[in-house]
Design a protein around this motif. Structure first.
Motif, PDB file in Angstrom:
ATOM      1  N   THR A 131       0.837  -1.195   0.000  1.00 49.01           N
ATOM      2  CA  THR A 131       0.000   0.000   0.000  1.00 49.01           C
ATOM      3  C   THR A 131       0.875   1.248   0.000  1.00 49.01           C
ATOM      4  O   THR A 131       1.896   1.292   0.671  1.00 49.01           O
ATOM      5  CB  THR A 131      -0.888   0.012   1.271  1.00 49.01           C
ATOM      6  OG1 THR A 131      -1.571  -1.238   1.351  1.00 49.01           O
ATOM      7  CG2 THR A 131      -1.918   1.130   1.223  1.00 49.01           C
ATOM      8  N   PHE A 132       0.456   2.231  -0.781  1.00 47.43           N
ATOM      9  CA  PHE A 132       1.171   3.513  -0.731  1.00 47.43           C
ATOM     10  C   PHE A 132       0.174   4.656  -0.870  1.00 47.43           C
ATOM     11  O   PHE A 132      -0.969   4.460  -1.294  1.00 47.43           O
ATOM     12  CB  PHE A 132       2.254   3.599  -1.819  1.00 47.43           C
ATOM     13  CG  PHE A 132       1.740   3.689  -3.234  1.00 47.43           C
ATOM     14  CD1 PHE A 132       1.453   4.925  -3.811  1.00 47.43           C
ATOM     15  CD2 PHE A 132       1.558   2.542  -3.994  1.00 47.43           C
ATOM     16  CE1 PHE A 132       0.974   5.004  -5.117  1.00 47.43           C
ATOM     17  CE2 PHE A 132       1.083   2.621  -5.305  1.00 47.43           C
ATOM     18  CZ  PHE A 132       0.797   3.857  -5.869  1.00 47.43           C
ATOM     19  N   PRO A 139      -6.753  18.526  -4.894  1.00 52.14           N
ATOM     20  CA  PRO A 139      -7.223  18.566  -3.502  1.00 52.14           C
ATOM     21  C   PRO A 139      -7.287  17.185  -2.862  1.00 52.14           C
ATOM     22  O   PRO A 139      -7.528  17.064  -1.679  1.00 52.14           O
ATOM     23  CB  PRO A 139      -8.635  19.159  -3.609  1.00 52.14           C
ATOM     24  CG  PRO A 139      -8.924  19.357  -5.038  1.00 52.14           C
ATOM     25  CD  PRO A 139      -7.785  18.870  -5.862  1.00 52.14           C
ATOM     26  N   GLU A 140      -7.078  16.127  -3.652  1.00 52.20           N
ATOM     27  CA  GLU A 140      -7.227  14.764  -3.126  1.00 52.20           C
ATOM     28  C   GLU A 140      -5.878  14.085  -2.928  1.00 52.20           C
ATOM     29  O   GLU A 140      -4.921  14.334  -3.644  1.00 52.20           O
ATOM     30  CB  GLU A 140      -8.057  13.919  -4.092  1.00 52.20           C
ATOM     31  CG  GLU A 140      -9.478  14.401  -4.223  1.00 52.20           C
ATOM     32  CD  GLU A 140     -10.305  13.549  -5.160  1.00 52.20           C
ATOM     33  OE1 GLU A 140     -11.538  13.707  -5.122  1.00 52.20           O
ATOM     34  OE2 GLU A 140      -9.752  12.742  -5.933  1.00 52.20           O
ATOM     35  N   VAL A 141      -5.867  13.211  -1.922  1.00 47.84           N
ATOM     36  CA  VAL A 141      -4.735  12.311  -1.697  1.00 47.84           C
ATOM     37  C   VAL A 141      -5.298  10.899  -1.801  1.00 47.84           C
ATOM     38  O   VAL A 141      -6.434  10.658  -1.375  1.00 47.84           O
ATOM     39  CB  VAL A 141      -4.126  12.555  -0.289  1.00 47.84           C
ATOM     40  CG1 VAL A 141      -3.014  11.572   0.007  1.00 47.84           C
ATOM     41  CG2 VAL A 141      -3.605  13.980  -0.190  1.00 47.84           C
ATOM     42  N   LYS A 142      -4.534   9.969  -2.394  1.00 53.28           N
ATOM     43  CA  LYS A 142      -5.072   8.631  -2.628  1.00 53.28           C
ATOM     44  C   LYS A 142      -4.192   7.555  -2.028  1.00 53.28           C
ATOM     45  O   LYS A 142      -2.971   7.653  -2.088  1.00 53.28           O
ATOM     46  CB  LYS A 142      -5.179   8.366  -4.132  1.00 53.28           C
ATOM     47  CG  LYS A 142      -6.149   9.271  -4.853  1.00 53.28           C
ATOM     48  CD  LYS A 142      -6.120   8.942  -6.326  1.00 53.28           C
ATOM     49  CE  LYS A 142      -7.088   9.821  -7.091  1.00 53.28           C
ATOM     50  NZ  LYS A 142      -7.053   9.505  -8.515  1.00 53.28           N
ATOM     51  N   LEU A 152      -7.576   2.464  -3.044  1.00 51.89           N
ATOM     52  CA  LEU A 152      -8.271   1.929  -1.866  1.00 51.89           C
ATOM     53  C   LEU A 152      -9.154   2.993  -1.222  1.00 51.89           C
ATOM     54  O   LEU A 152     -10.269   2.736  -0.809  1.00 51.89           O
ATOM     55  CB  LEU A 152      -7.258   1.460  -0.820  1.00 51.89           C
ATOM     56  CG  LEU A 152      -6.365   0.280  -1.155  1.00 51.89           C
ATOM     57  CD1 LEU A 152      -5.320   0.108  -0.063  1.00 51.89           C
ATOM     58  CD2 LEU A 152      -7.200  -0.980  -1.286  1.00 51.89           C
ATOM     59  N   ARG A 153      -8.586   4.219  -1.097  1.00 53.18           N
ATOM     60  CA  ARG A 153      -9.271   5.277  -0.376  1.00 53.18           C
ATOM     61  C   ARG A 153      -8.875   6.620  -0.944  1.00 53.18           C
ATOM     62  O   ARG A 153      -7.766   6.778  -1.446  1.00 53.18           O
ATOM     63  CB  ARG A 153      -8.851   5.245   1.103  1.00 53.18           C
ATOM     64  CG  ARG A 153      -9.897   4.677   2.011  1.00 53.18           C
ATOM     65  CD  ARG A 153      -9.346   4.440   3.405  1.00 53.18           C
ATOM     66  NE  ARG A 153      -9.279   3.025   3.675  1.00 53.18           N
ATOM     67  CZ  ARG A 153      -8.167   2.307   3.707  1.00 53.18           C
ATOM     68  NH1 ARG A 153      -7.007   2.880   3.500  1.00 53.18           N
ATOM     69  NH2 ARG A 153      -8.208   1.029   3.954  1.00 53.18           N
ATOM     70  N   VAL A 154      -9.799   7.576  -0.832  1.00 49.99           N
ATOM     71  CA  VAL A 154      -9.490   8.947  -1.259  1.00 49.99           C
ATOM     72  C   VAL A 154      -9.675   9.859  -0.050  1.00 49.99           C
ATOM     73  O   VAL A 154     -10.663   9.757   0.682  1.00 49.99           O
ATOM     74  CB  VAL A 154     -10.434   9.387  -2.412  1.00 49.99           C
ATOM     75  CG1 VAL A 154     -10.162  10.838  -2.793  1.00 49.99           C
ATOM     76  CG2 VAL A 154     -10.244   8.479  -3.624  1.00 49.99           C
ATOM     77  N   TYR A 155      -8.702  10.734   0.160  1.00 52.80           N
ATOM     78  CA  TYR A 155      -8.722  11.679   1.278  1.00 52.80           C
ATOM     79  C   TYR A 155      -8.925  13.062   0.678  1.00 52.80           C
ATOM     80  O   TYR A 155      -8.086  13.535  -0.089  1.00 52.80           O
ATOM     81  CB  TYR A 155      -7.395  11.606   2.049  1.00 52.80           C
ATOM     82  CG  TYR A 155      -7.028  10.191   2.471  1.00 52.80           C
ATOM     83  CD1 TYR A 155      -7.314   9.730   3.753  1.00 52.80           C
ATOM     84  CD2 TYR A 155      -6.407   9.315   1.576  1.00 52.80           C
ATOM     85  CE1 TYR A 155      -6.989   8.437   4.141  1.00 52.80           C
ATOM     86  CE2 TYR A 155      -6.078   8.019   1.958  1.00 52.80           C
ATOM     87  CZ  TYR A 155      -6.373   7.578   3.234  1.00 52.80           C
ATOM     88  OH  TYR A 155      -6.045   6.295   3.606  1.00 52.80           O
ATOM     89  N   LYS A 156     -10.047  13.694   0.999  1.00 56.74           N
ATOM     90  CA  LYS A 156     -10.410  14.967   0.365  1.00 56.74           C
ATOM     91  C   LYS A 156     -10.026  16.141   1.258  1.00 56.74           C
ATOM     92  O   LYS A 156     -10.539  16.280   2.362  1.00 56.74           O
ATOM     93  CB  LYS A 156     -11.903  14.993   0.073  1.00 56.74           C
ATOM     94  CG  LYS A 156     -12.315  13.957  -0.981  1.00 56.74           C
ATOM     95  CD  LYS A 156     -13.773  14.133  -1.361  1.00 56.74           C
ATOM     96  CE  LYS A 156     -14.096  13.509  -2.697  1.00 56.74           C
ATOM     97  NZ  LYS A 156     -14.137  12.089  -2.767  1.00 56.74           N
ATOM     98  N   GLN A 196      -7.327   4.455   7.937  1.00 59.91           N
ATOM     99  CA  GLN A 196      -8.384   3.495   7.588  1.00 59.91           C
ATOM    100  C   GLN A 196      -9.695   4.160   7.191  1.00 59.91           C
ATOM    101  O   GLN A 196     -10.293   3.816   6.188  1.00 59.91           O
ATOM    102  CB  GLN A 196      -8.647   2.542   8.769  1.00 59.91           C
ATOM    103  CG  GLN A 196      -7.566   1.507   8.993  1.00 59.91           C
ATOM    104  CD  GLN A 196      -7.389   0.534   7.843  1.00 59.91           C
ATOM    105  OE1 GLN A 196      -8.237   0.399   6.975  1.00 59.91           O
ATOM    106  NE2 GLN A 196      -6.248  -0.138   7.822  1.00 59.91           N
ATOM    107  N   SER A 197     -10.136   5.127   7.990  1.00 65.51           N
ATOM    108  CA  SER A 197     -11.473   5.695   7.753  1.00 65.51           C
ATOM    109  C   SER A 197     -11.450   6.865   6.777  1.00 65.51           C
ATOM    110  O   SER A 197     -12.500   7.311   6.328  1.00 65.51           O
ATOM    111  CB  SER A 197     -12.068   6.169   9.081  1.00 65.51           C
ATOM    112  OG  SER A 197     -11.358   7.308   9.539  1.00 65.51           O
ATOM    113  N   ALA A 198     -10.266   7.377   6.471  1.00 59.66           N
ATOM    114  CA  ALA A 198     -10.090   8.562   5.605  1.00 59.66           C
ATOM    115  C   ALA A 198     -10.668   9.829   6.245  1.00 59.66           C
ATOM    116  O   ALA A 198     -10.853  10.845   5.575  1.00 59.66           O
ATOM    117  CB  ALA A 198     -10.679   8.345   4.215  1.00 59.66           C
TER     118      ALA A 198
END
Length: 327
Positions: A131-132, A139-142, A152-156, A196-198
């Motif tokens: 995972t990386f 504006p997003e980190v993935k 897996l997840r997007v962090y807004k 985990q939860s973003a």
């Protein structure tokens, strides 16, 4: 490397400030953005460098100072690159918006993916090796999984750009430093996330109106340092609520808009940073005083990193495309 072998069994001794130039390696034709020693101790003679000249190089930076391999998978500047924890692969991201995982021996791409934005920061998860996280001009980190080639997840974050990423608490949380340009931008310069939860844990960490081009964690204590465009490094707790230490500021070097990296020595006693005037500054971590400066480069020195095994061996790189090794 025969030079590293004697140190593998013993505990890391005290770090001293390097005095002399060992190797001067100038094969890059553009600025070097990032350098990193191979994390596998037995193979830590290898140093990777990522450059604006669209290439990644791996050097024998301990024995010979020679370039071992050049990887040219990117069609634009390579802004970020990282060794995998096994030391057999290199993850890279560039201004071509491409992500590649390259086999070091064969040079073949094990994983490649088109991203929606230009990449400026990448970090492998400290315990989940597949995972990386990547961030950049968005504006997003993935968070990505290499095995499935999926996000897996997007962090807004509602910011302009991610400048750096730092994992905390065995990877349960991470920080992003951002280039937030708005009236209340001081509130969003450093953001803490739940991996985990973003969910956003906090965006009220750093209240001074400077962006922070790089973040680094202390190897032994629960603190981290943020390099700021105010020409100083700020010290924070790595535990919630991540309070700033107002008594300690590491100042004297210049940042001036460059993505100048900073790092602790492996024993945690020294804090080292590059400077836009080409110097390297060594600070006593406890007193925040400058111990020494090294006139390392003619152009901006954007990274200075101590070797993980060999005491007091330092690699530096600059905006002219040069990599140097000091001891």
């Amino acid at each position: 490397s025969e030079l590293i072998k004697p140190y593998l069994g013993s505990k890391y001794k005290l770090t001293e400030v390097p005095k002399s130039l060992i190797f001067h390696m100038s094969k890059h034709t553009g600025p070097v953005n990032e350098i990193q020693w191979c994390p596998v101790r037995q193979q830590s003679h290898m140093l990777l460098s990522a450059s604006m000249d669209k290439t990644i190089k791996v050097w024998d930076a301990v024995d010979t100072g020679c370039c071992l391999k050049t990887y040219s998978c990117h069609s634009c500047a390579v802004r970020a690159a990282q060794w995998s924890s096994c030391g057999r692969r290199i993850l890279s991201g560039g201004f071509d918006s491409m992500l590649y995982l390259t086999d070091v021996e064969t040079g073949k791409q094990i994983f490649s993916s088109q991203n929606e934005f230009r990449i400026s920061a990448l970090k492998f998860h400290p315990t989940e090796s597949n995972t990386f996280i990547c961030g950049g001009f968005s504006p997003e980190v993935k968070a990505w999984d290499i095995r499935s080639s999926k996000v897996l997840r997007v962090y807004k974050a509602a910011v302009q750009q991610t400048l750096d990423i730092l994992f905390l608490q065995e990877g349960r949380e991470f920080l992003t430093s951002t280039d937030a340009v708005s009236r209340d931008s001081a509130d969003r310069t450093v953001i803490a996330w739940d991996f985990q939860s973003a969910a956003k844990i906090s965006n009220q960490i750093f209240h001074e109106r400077y962006t922070c081009p790089s973040l680094t964690l202390h190897p032994k204590e629960s603190v981290f340092v943020a390099q700021t465009n105010g020409n100083y490094m700020a010290l924070f707790s790595a535990q919630r609520p991540y309070r700033i230490n107002k008594k300690k500021r590491y100042e004297g070097h210049k940042v001036e808009g460059f993505a100048v990296g900073c790092e602790f020595s492996p024993d945690g006693t020294l804090l080292v940073t590059g400077s836009s005037d080409g110097k390297v500054f060594f600070y006593n971590y406890h007193t925040a005083r400058i111990i020494r400066t090294l006139s390392a480069h003619k152009e901006a020195c954007v990274s200075a990193i101590f070797h993980p095994v060999l005491p007091s061996l330092l690699a530096t790189c600059d905006w002219a495309g040069e990599v140097k090794i000091w001891q």
